[in-house]
Write a protein that holds these residues in place. Structure first.
Motif, PDB file in Angstrom:
ATOM      1  N   LYS A   1      44.860 -56.820 -75.168  1.00  0.00           N
ATOM      2  CA  LYS A   1      45.500 -55.606 -75.690  1.00  0.00           C
ATOM      3  C   LYS A   1      44.544 -54.435 -75.533  1.00  0.00           C
ATOM      4  N   ILE A   2      45.101 -53.286 -75.150  1.00  0.00           N
ATOM      5  CA  ILE A   2      44.271 -52.095 -75.004  1.00  0.00           C
ATOM      6  C   ILE A   2      44.627 -51.111 -76.120  1.00  0.00           C
ATOM      7  N   ASP A   3      43.607 -50.507 -76.680  1.00  0.00           N
ATOM      8  CA  ASP A   3      43.778 -49.520 -77.753  1.00  0.00           C
ATOM      9  C   ASP A   3      44.683 -48.366 -77.292  1.00  0.00           C
ATOM     10  N   ASP A   4      45.740 -48.108 -78.074  1.00  0.00           N
ATOM     11  CA  ASP A   4      46.711 -47.076 -77.725  1.00  0.00           C
ATOM     12  C   ASP A   4      46.133 -45.661 -77.720  1.00  0.00           C
ATOM     13  N   THR A   5      45.037 -45.481 -78.457  1.00  0.00           N
ATOM     14  CA  THR A   5      44.543 -44.118 -78.646  1.00  0.00           C
ATOM     15  C   THR A   5      43.598 -43.660 -77.531  1.00  0.00           C
ATOM     16  N   LEU A   6      43.266 -44.545 -76.613  1.00  0.00           N
ATOM     17  CA  LEU A   6      42.344 -44.149 -75.535  1.00  0.00           C
ATOM     18  C   LEU A   6      42.989 -43.091 -74.643  1.00  0.00           C
ATOM     19  N   SER A   7      42.156 -42.202 -74.123  1.00  0.00           N
ATOM     20  CA  SER A   7      42.694 -41.136 -73.268  1.00  0.00           C
ATOM     21  C   SER A   7      42.945 -41.663 -71.859  1.00  0.00           C
ATOM     22  N   LEU A   8      43.738 -40.910 -71.118  1.00  0.00           N
ATOM     23  CA  LEU A   8      44.024 -41.302 -69.741  1.00  0.00           C
ATOM     24  C   LEU A   8      42.731 -41.397 -68.932  1.00  0.00           C
ATOM     25  N   ASP A   9      41.827 -40.467 -69.203  1.00  0.00           N
ATOM     26  CA  ASP A   9      40.545 -40.456 -68.499  1.00  0.00           C
ATOM     27  C   ASP A   9      39.788 -41.761 -68.684  1.00  0.00           C
ATOM     28  N   THR A  10      39.681 -42.176 -69.951  1.00  0.00           N
ATOM     29  CA  THR A  10      38.978 -43.418 -70.268  1.00  0.00           C
ATOM     30  C   THR A  10      39.654 -44.603 -69.585  1.00  0.00           C
ATOM     31  N   LEU A  11      40.995 -44.639 -69.696  1.00  0.00           N
ATOM     32  CA  LEU A  11      41.741 -45.747 -69.103  1.00  0.00           C
ATOM     33  C   LEU A  11      41.531 -45.794 -67.596  1.00  0.00           C
ATOM     34  N   GLN A  12      41.542 -44.599 -67.001  1.00  0.00           N
ATOM     35  CA  GLN A  12      41.392 -44.513 -65.548  1.00  0.00           C
ATOM     36  C   GLN A  12      40.016 -45.039 -65.130  1.00  0.00           C
ATOM     37  N   ASN A  13      39.002 -44.710 -65.918  1.00  0.00           N
ATOM     38  CA  ASN A  13      37.655 -45.204 -65.632  1.00  0.00           C
ATOM     39  C   ASN A  13      37.575 -46.718 -65.746  1.00  0.00           C
ATOM     40  N   MET A  14      38.212 -47.235 -66.784  1.00  0.00           N
ATOM     41  CA  MET A  14      38.239 -48.700 -66.961  1.00  0.00           C
ATOM     42  C   MET A  14      38.923 -49.362 -65.771  1.00  0.00           C
ATOM     43  N   LEU A  15      40.032 -48.767 -65.361  1.00  0.00           N
ATOM     44  CA  LEU A  15      40.784 -49.332 -64.243  1.00  0.00           C
ATOM     45  C   LEU A  15      39.927 -49.298 -62.978  1.00  0.00           C
ATOM     46  N   GLY A  16      39.291 -48.143 -62.762  1.00  0.00           N
ATOM     47  CA  GLY A  16      38.413 -47.989 -61.600  1.00  0.00           C
ATOM     48  C   GLY A  16      37.320 -49.049 -61.626  1.00  0.00           C
ATOM     49  N   GLY A  17      36.732 -49.256 -62.805  1.00  0.00           N
ATOM     50  CA  GLY A  17      35.669 -50.252 -62.954  1.00  0.00           C
ATOM     51  C   GLY A  17      36.148 -51.649 -62.601  1.00  0.00           C
ATOM     52  N   ASN A  18      37.356 -51.955 -63.008  1.00  0.00           N
ATOM     53  CA  ASN A  18      37.898 -53.307 -62.771  1.00  0.00           C
ATOM     54  C   ASN A  18      38.384 -53.524 -61.337  1.00  0.00           C
ATOM     55  N   LEU A  19      38.791 -52.443 -60.688  1.00  0.00           N
ATOM     56  CA  LEU A  19      39.411 -52.617 -59.361  1.00  0.00           C
ATOM     57  C   LEU A  19      38.524 -52.195 -58.194  1.00  0.00           C
ATOM     58  N   SER A  20      37.392 -51.563 -58.497  1.00  0.00           N
ATOM     59  CA  SER A  20      36.621 -51.004 -57.387  1.00  0.00           C
ATOM     60  C   SER A  20      36.189 -52.112 -56.429  1.00  0.00           C
ATOM     61  N   SER A  21      36.343 -51.836 -55.159  1.00  0.00           N
ATOM     62  CA  SER A  21      36.080 -52.764 -54.049  1.00  0.00           C
ATOM     63  C   SER A  21      36.815 -54.101 -54.191  1.00  0.00           C
ATOM     64  N   LYS A  22      37.947 -54.077 -54.903  1.00  0.00           N
ATOM     65  CA  LYS A  22      38.785 -55.281 -54.983  1.00  0.00           C
ATOM     66  C   LYS A  22      40.117 -54.999 -54.281  1.00  0.00           C
ATOM     67  N   ARG A  23      40.572 -56.009 -53.545  1.00  0.00           N
ATOM     68  CA  ARG A  23      41.904 -55.917 -52.945  1.00  0.00           C
ATOM     69  C   ARG A  23      42.915 -56.325 -53.999  1.00  0.00           C
ATOM     70  N   TYR A  24      43.771 -55.395 -54.387  1.00  0.00           N
ATOM     71  CA  TYR A  24      44.693 -55.750 -55.461  1.00  0.00           C
ATOM     72  C   TYR A  24      46.151 -55.689 -55.017  1.00  0.00           C
ATOM     73  N   LEU A  25      46.974 -56.392 -55.761  1.00  0.00           N
ATOM     74  CA  LEU A  25      48.427 -56.305 -55.597  1.00  0.00           C
ATOM     75  C   LEU A  25      48.999 -55.839 -56.930  1.00  0.00           C
ATOM     76  N   LEU A  26      49.787 -54.769 -56.866  1.00  0.00           N
ATOM     77  CA  LEU A  26      50.417 -54.254 -58.088  1.00  0.00           C
ATOM     78  C   LEU A  26      51.920 -54.211 -57.884  1.00  0.00           C
TER      79      LEU A  26
END
Ligand SMILES: *[C@@H]1O[C@H](CO)[C@@H](O)[C@H](O)[C@H]1NC(C)=O
Ligand SMILES: *[C@@H]1O[C@H](CO)[C@@H](O)[C@H](O)[C@H]1NC(C)=O
Ligand SMILES: *[C@@H]1O[C@H](CO)[C@@H](O)[C@H](O)[C@H]1NC(C)=O
Ligand SMILES: *[C@@H]1O[C@H](CO)[C@@H](O)[C@H](O)[C@H]1NC(C)=O
Length: 306
Positions: free
Chosen positions: A88-113
């Motif tokens: 579960k992700i905290d609802d109060t996080l800003s888009l910026d923070t979420l985007q950074n987290m996403l970037g951290g998790n996906l960087s240099s990874k081949r993903y399917l969404l």
């Protein structure tokens, strides 16, 4: 996956997979859009692809997000993270923070969404989301499903994958699979001929075929099938160019108790993932299930409690 999901869709599945395998273009991330009318089974097809063993192996990360009619970039990014990390992700996080987290998790990874069931065709929103999606490695893919060609165009997909209805043979196979469960040996010839005509009238829309299959289940009399074939609802389907009258018929065919249990589900928001056990407890709390058992005990003499 259950067997009936695959009927008539093997070819579509193969084609989508080959689109996913196509070499990447200029950008790291590319898009496949599946377009078709409601009830055709776009979500099911996307699931068949998403759960395919080979596909799973060829992407390092995979995410499934149901978008529906609320296209909110922050919510989508949050749901991507939840799908990715199963936390579960905290609802109060800003888009910026979420985007950074996403970037951290996906960087240099081949993903399917998979972005399932998109309705909004606002270019600004899509553009904003697309920026967040660019973090993956080359060869990352996004599958979107939508009922609207305009949505696909907004995303810059000139030639979406147009999902068609099932061919007649597959429609009948699906009908048979639902109406006779798996025991399709020795289906009565007369029923078969009526069943084929009913399947044909569904124009290849799996949801319509399933609903009618559900009605025909447990009916083995020729006249019962004939009654469905000659039903007034077909005219409404044609006039409205919609399968809604068929869905309505299958609702009307529920017993009073089943209707109550089913209607209760409308309290959930669209696309809400509910827990079976919880729902059953809610039904029990409301006394809906008691009615089933009373009816079983007293034959036709039961009275509704509420
Ligand atoms: C990945 O996402 C989680 C949130 O689900 C976050 O806590 C973590 O910091 C992210 N990892 C990286 C490397 O950014
Ligand atoms: C898309 O989202 C915008 C902003 O929320 C809204 O104004 C617009 O009506 C939506 N369009 C559709 C087709 O839902
Ligand atoms: C099919 O079943 C009906 C009864 O519903 C019966 O009258 C008919 O003879 C059966 N047809 C065949 C070919 O078995
Ligand atoms: C279900 O549908 C059949 C055929 O259309 C109809 O004869 C029957 O009365 C319906 N059952 C209920 C409970 O409405």
């Amino acid at each position: 996956m259950i067997k009936s999901d695959i009927i008539g869709r093997e070819d579509d599945k193969r084609k989508i997979i080959s689109l996913l395998r196509q070499p990447h273009e200029i950008q790291n991330v590319s898009l496949v859009a599946i377009v078709g009318i409601g009830g055709l089974g776009m979500t099911t097809l996307a699931q068949l692809v998403y759960n395919d063993g080979e596909i799973k192996k060829s992407f390092e990360k995979s995410m499934w997000v149901c978008v529906s009619d609320n296209f909110d970039v922050k919510t989508i990014v949050k749901n991507m993270l939840e799908s990715l990390t199963k936390k579960k992700i905290d609802d109060t996080l800003s888009l910026d923070t979420l985007q950074n987290m996403l970037g951290g998790n996906l960087s240099s990874k081949r993903y399917l969404l998979v972005l399932d069931d998109i309705w909004n065709d606002s270019f600004e929103k899509w553009d904003k989301l697309w920026t967040c999606l660019m973090c993956g490695a080359q060869g990352s893919k996004v599958i979107v499903t939508t009922r609207s060609r305009t949505v696909a165009q907004t995303m810059g997909v000139c030639v979406p994958y147009a999902l068609n209805g099932l061919i007649l043979e597959d429609s009948w196979s699906l009908s048979k699979n639902i109406a006779f469960r798996d025991d399709t040996t020795g289906v009565n010839r007369t029923l078969e001929s009526t069943g084929k005509k009913i399947a044909e009238k569904c124009r290849g829309v799996p949801l319509a075929i399933r609903s009618l299959g559900g009605i025909l289940k447990n009916k083995r009399e020729e006249n019962e099938w004939g009654h469905v074939l000659r039903g007034d609802f077909w005219k409404l389907c044609e006039e409205k160019d919609s399968i809604m009258p068929i869905l309505k018929l299958s609702y009307r065919n529920l017993s009073l108790q089943q209707k109550q249990c089913f209607s209760y589900c409308s309290l959930y928001p669209k696309d809400w993932e509910f827990k079976k056990g919880e729902l059953i407890q809610m039904w029990m709390t409301h006394g809906y299930l008691e009615m089933f058992s009373r009816r079983a005990m007293h034959g036709r003499c039961w009275k509704p409690i509420c």
